[in-house]
Motif scaffolding. Sequence first.
Motif, short mmCIF file in Angstrom:
data_model
loop_
_atom_site.label_atom_id
_atom_site.label_comp_id
_atom_site.label_asym_id
_atom_site.label_seq_id
_atom_site.Cartn_x
_atom_site.Cartn_y
_atom_site.Cartn_z
N LEU A 259 2.03 -4.28 -18.24
CA LEU A 259 2.49 -5.01 -17.00
C LEU A 259 1.79 -4.19 -15.62
N VAL A 260 1.14 -5.04 -14.98
CA VAL A 260 0.24 -4.48 -13.60
C VAL A 260 1.05 -4.80 -12.50
N ILE A 261 1.16 -3.28 -12.04
CA ILE A 261 1.74 -3.21 -10.47
C ILE A 261 0.31 -3.00 -9.72
N SER A 262 0.33 -3.45 -8.64
CA SER A 262 -0.91 -3.35 -7.70
C SER A 262 -0.60 -3.23 -6.35
N SER A 263 -1.43 -2.59 -5.45
CA SER A 263 -1.45 -2.90 -4.00
C SER A 263 -1.68 -4.22 -3.76
N SER A 296 15.66 -3.38 -13.65
CA SER A 296 16.69 -4.18 -13.76
C SER A 296 16.09 -5.49 -14.08
N LYS A 297 14.84 -5.65 -14.34
CA LYS A 297 14.09 -6.76 -14.59
C LYS A 297 13.69 -7.02 -16.11
N ASP A 298 13.26 -8.32 -16.52
CA ASP A 298 12.99 -8.48 -17.79
C ASP A 298 11.49 -8.12 -17.85
N LEU A 299 11.00 -6.97 -18.29
CA LEU A 299 9.39 -6.61 -18.22
C LEU A 299 8.57 -7.59 -19.09
#
Length: 329
Positions: A259-263, A296-299
Amino acid sequence: MSIKVLLVTPYSFKKYGGVQNQVNLIEEYLSKHEEFEVKVFAYGKTESLDSNKVFNIPFNSSISSVLLFPNRKLLSDYIDWADVVHVHEPFVPLFFWKLPKSKKYIFTHHASLGAIITNTLSIIYKFFRYTSISTYVSKSAESNALALNSEPQLIPNMIKINQHISFNKNQGYLFIGRQEIRKNYSFFVKLSNHKQFTNKLFYAVTNKDKSDKNITIYKNPTEEFKNEIFGKTNIYLALNTKSESFGITLLEAVNNGNLVISSDLSSFINVLPNSCIVYKNNDFESLRNVLGKLDSKDLNALWNKQYEDIRKYDLEENMKKFILLYSSL
């Protein structure tokens, strides 16, 4: 009768990046189709260029290894062989290599450039007139392409979609990037030392030897081994602060189960327009809060949305556009 395509870039393949990645993909694709013959003219790919000098040039908040003055006879021989010359990042070849005007060209623009540079290029390019088509890989690179051609075409960076991938179960954070300020490795180190993330594993792929107590570091791994590293993690952090045109590693991460988390750079948002998860650029507290809320989320569901988003970058579908251009010139 096959079409002979010459792929050209001034960037060195001995310092691998997004442009080189795309040249390799196109070469591999065309070599499997009998209606095409393909060659690559680039330092680190063309053995006869190994004796030529490469210059490390500061550009766009990075250091680019560029071939400014290739062997003229060798370049001429390669171009004479080709029916179509496909140039990736044309400024250096146009300005320094003096490409012959008798050939048919496709110029693909990758970089995101500021207004001053693009305005300057639009003036310089008026002195270059070729039978050509211009393409660009992202909306951030469009102004770069418009400096050369008033009607460029968008053909995005491509990836071979992994049809059998699923969201990784291994929990860990991954950083990929050179040791440059804009890549923001310092945020990754700060995360690894924060009490909120003591139960997380941290992995980094970079270009220099580093020693950070909570991070497992891999220096310049092969592409094959980099894909294995993706398998150790489930969240890829794109922490870049500026000067990104596309972000090919975002596609690679999702395509390898992360899963990508980005600026919140516009270029990153444009890559995953329907599924991006972003934090405020260069704001550590914003990053920490976004990561904290993920618990708390469905990744898996979030990753599935990103996986659907990357399908538009499918190599097979987008190469059809280049094949049409090769055939129409």
